[in-house]
Design an enzyme around this catalytic site. Structure first.
Site, PDB file in Angstrom:
ATOM      1  N   PHE A 248       0.838  -1.207   0.000  1.00 51.53           N
ATOM      2  CA  PHE A 248       0.000   0.000   0.000  1.00 51.53           C
ATOM      3  C   PHE A 248       0.870   1.253   0.000  1.00 51.53           C
ATOM      4  O   PHE A 248       1.813   1.375   0.790  1.00 51.53           O
ATOM      5  CB  PHE A 248      -0.912  -0.005   1.225  1.00 51.53           C
ATOM      6  CG  PHE A 248      -1.781   1.210   1.343  1.00 51.53           C
ATOM      7  CD1 PHE A 248      -2.749   1.487   0.394  1.00 51.53           C
ATOM      8  CD2 PHE A 248      -1.640   2.080   2.421  1.00 51.53           C
ATOM      9  CE1 PHE A 248      -3.564   2.605   0.506  1.00 51.53           C
ATOM     10  CE2 PHE A 248      -2.451   3.212   2.539  1.00 51.53           C
ATOM     11  CZ  PHE A 248      -3.408   3.464   1.580  1.00 51.53           C
ATOM     12  N   GLU A 249       0.572   2.181  -0.908  1.00 51.10           N
ATOM     13  CA  GLU A 249       1.257   3.469  -0.990  1.00 51.10           C
ATOM     14  C   GLU A 249       0.202   4.557  -0.791  1.00 51.10           C
ATOM     15  O   GLU A 249      -0.610   4.821  -1.688  1.00 51.10           O
ATOM     16  CB  GLU A 249       1.954   3.606  -2.337  1.00 51.10           C
ATOM     17  CG  GLU A 249       2.483   4.991  -2.681  1.00 51.10           C
ATOM     18  CD  GLU A 249       3.291   5.637  -1.565  1.00 51.10           C
ATOM     19  OE1 GLU A 249       2.753   6.560  -0.913  1.00 51.10           O
ATOM     20  OE2 GLU A 249       4.438   5.221  -1.349  1.00 51.10           O
ATOM     21  N   PRO A 250       0.158   5.186   0.388  1.00 47.50           N
ATOM     22  CA  PRO A 250      -0.940   6.111   0.709  1.00 47.50           C
ATOM     23  C   PRO A 250      -1.004   7.352  -0.160  1.00 47.50           C
ATOM     24  O   PRO A 250      -2.045   8.026  -0.206  1.00 47.50           O
ATOM     25  CB  PRO A 250      -0.676   6.480   2.179  1.00 47.50           C
ATOM     26  CG  PRO A 250       0.771   6.202   2.402  1.00 47.50           C
ATOM     27  CD  PRO A 250       1.107   5.032   1.504  1.00 47.50           C
TER      28      PRO A 250
END
Length: 483
Positions: A248-250
């Site tokens: 996950f890359e916010p």
């Protein structure tokens, strides 16, 4: 009774799959009919798209809207078609040097405009409304760079929304509330399908929407469509599909778009043997995206087991353009056995319309867990440093005769103004001093291979040449010119 229902259901699924496979096959076979001929090279520019966009704007089947501008004032356009109640949003070239899918989008638009495949197009366009935003980063495309004119990665601007391009993407996503989104990219050609020597020609990802990588209905629908697309690609590039990392890359748009409720399908176009301009990969994008739209329209993807998504091999990065195995290298009076991994790096020419190769050694030692687009077992071969010759190759029997004598550089007063030459031998300015030869990471690979006292192969700027064969028939890119 239950058994009869089950048998009928399985029969229905089989008929449905066969029907869709037949469509896919026809899409692949007829592709050249719809391929946009004006976009035949990777380094496409904003100006090349304008007459195409204008053509669709004048066509009543399509709706074309200016939806924003880039930092340098280039228009961002949304091209829409269809009357269905489900919005599907596709955008390309968020990174300026990732153009493969931009070409595919215009191939798809040509297909949608053509009179053929009437029933299939009716199925798609009556159920769906398709929205295409090609070349989201035209400023980056102009200079063939990943980032936009502000110097930021648009794909890390989903939260702060500093860039007008990112603001446009967010606004369109929100206004459409699209059921599916297709985030279209290119990835490094050095990715391979994990534990294989096959390039990850296409990689897919159903992006995570949180750190826990949870799977809700939005993400599972993307997974099912990806399984369907993978099955299609296996017919044309077997074993050449990877699964992109779902960490996950916010800050990323894909992750956030999935979080906002759109089933997000990331498509990464990688490498394919002997397809430098990615035209076969462009075709695979065209076939798989159109097939995906068809299964979305029919909702047949809902019957696909989500668990099959995890069976797609992960992306790995263990490919070289050229790998030499088990070559003997003499250093300080001793023999060592090495593997060499070589990248043929691209250097853009002025105007960013074309490029030349400037190769480097990127690794050496035990590379037994790595692979090459081209692999040569150099067992029994010894590396011979290149010599310099001042004079005309014709005096030594032409280029081939010159190479057979271990000469890798021609010295001359008069050199082309270019940095490269199509002749398979490097050139240096008279008086230019080459550094002493030594194999090292970061060095340009130019040397010879000798076996039983005979020079049989040349490596010139990272391209392997068999000196027993006609040079014109071999896959050579360019040599270098040094001043």
């Amino acid at each position: 009774m239950v058994r009869i229902i089950a048998v009928v259901f399985i029969w229905f699924l089989g008929v449905n799959c066969q029907s869709q496979e037949a469509i896919t096959s026809k899409l692949y076979e007829t592709y050249e009919t719809y391929k946009e001929p004006s976009l035949d090279k990777r380094r496409i520019k904003y100006n090349q798209l304008q007459p195409l966009i204008q053509r669709f704007d004048a066509n009543p089947k399509f709706e074309v809207q200016k939806v924003g501008e880039s930092i340098e004032g280039r228009d961002l356009n949304l091209i829409s078609i269809g009357s269905g109640d489900q919005n599907i949003f596709l955008w390309s070239q968020m990174h300026g040097n990732e153009p493969t899918a931009t070409q595919s989008i215009f191939d798809i638009l040509n297909f949608l405009d053509a009179p053929d495949f009437k029933d299939e197009k009716q199925e798609i366009l009556s159920k769906l409304k398709l929205h295409f935003l090609p070349m989201l980063n035209p400023d980056g495309a102009e200079v063939y760079q990943r980032r936009n004119a502000l110097g930021i990665d648009i794909n890390r601007d989903a939260l702060r929304l500093q860039s007008p391009e990112g603001q446009t993407l967010k606004r369109i996503r929100d206004s459409l509330d699209a059921k599916f989104g297709f985030n279209l990219h290119d990835q490094s050609t050095y990715y391979n399908a994990e534990l294989t020597d096959k390039p990850a020609t296409i990689s897919y990802l159903a992006t995570a929407y949180n750190y826990e990588k949870e799977i809700n209905e939005v993400r599972s629908n993307a997974m099912r469509v990806i399984v369907y697309m993978n099955n299609i690609i296996q017919n044309y590039a077997p074993g050449q599909v990877g699964r992109y990392s779902d960490d996950f890359e916010p800050r990323a748009f894909g992750d956030n778009i999935a979080k906002w409720g759109t089933s997000l399908i990331l498509i990464e176009s990688g490498g394919y043997r002997n397809d430098v301009e990615k035209q076969e990969i462009r075709k695979l994008n065209y076939v798989s995206i159109l097939s995906a739209l068809y299964t979305i329209a029919k909702e047949s993807y809902l019957d696909i087991p989500m668990e099959d998504y995890e069976r797609i091999p992960r992306n790995d990065r263990k490919l070289f353009d050229l790998k030499l195995e088990n070559v003997t290298y003499k250093l300080l009076g001793k023999d060592y056995i090495l593997d060499l991994g070589i990248y043929r790096q691209e250097v853009d020419l002025e105007g960013h319309q074309d490029f030349y190769n400037k190769s480097i050694i990127v690794d050496q030692g035990d590379l037994s867990t790595f692979y090459g687009y081209e692999t040569f077992d150099a067992s029994g071969y010894t590396i011979v440093p290149p010599n310099v010759f001042q004079g005309e190759p014709k005096n030594l029997g032409g280029i081939l005769g010159t190479l057979k004598k271990g000469i890798g550089y021609l010295s001359s007063k008069k050199l082309s103004s270019n940095h490269f030459t199509s002749e398979p031998i490097n050139q240096i300015q008279l008086g230019y001093q080459l550094p002493s030869f030594r194999l090292a990471v970061g060095q340009n690979p130019t040397f010879f291979l000798e076996k039983e006292g005979v020079i049989s192969h040349a490596v010139i700027n990272g391209f392997l040449l068999d000196l027993s064969q006609d040079l014109d028939l071999q896959n050579f890119g360019n040599a270098l010119i040094y001043r």
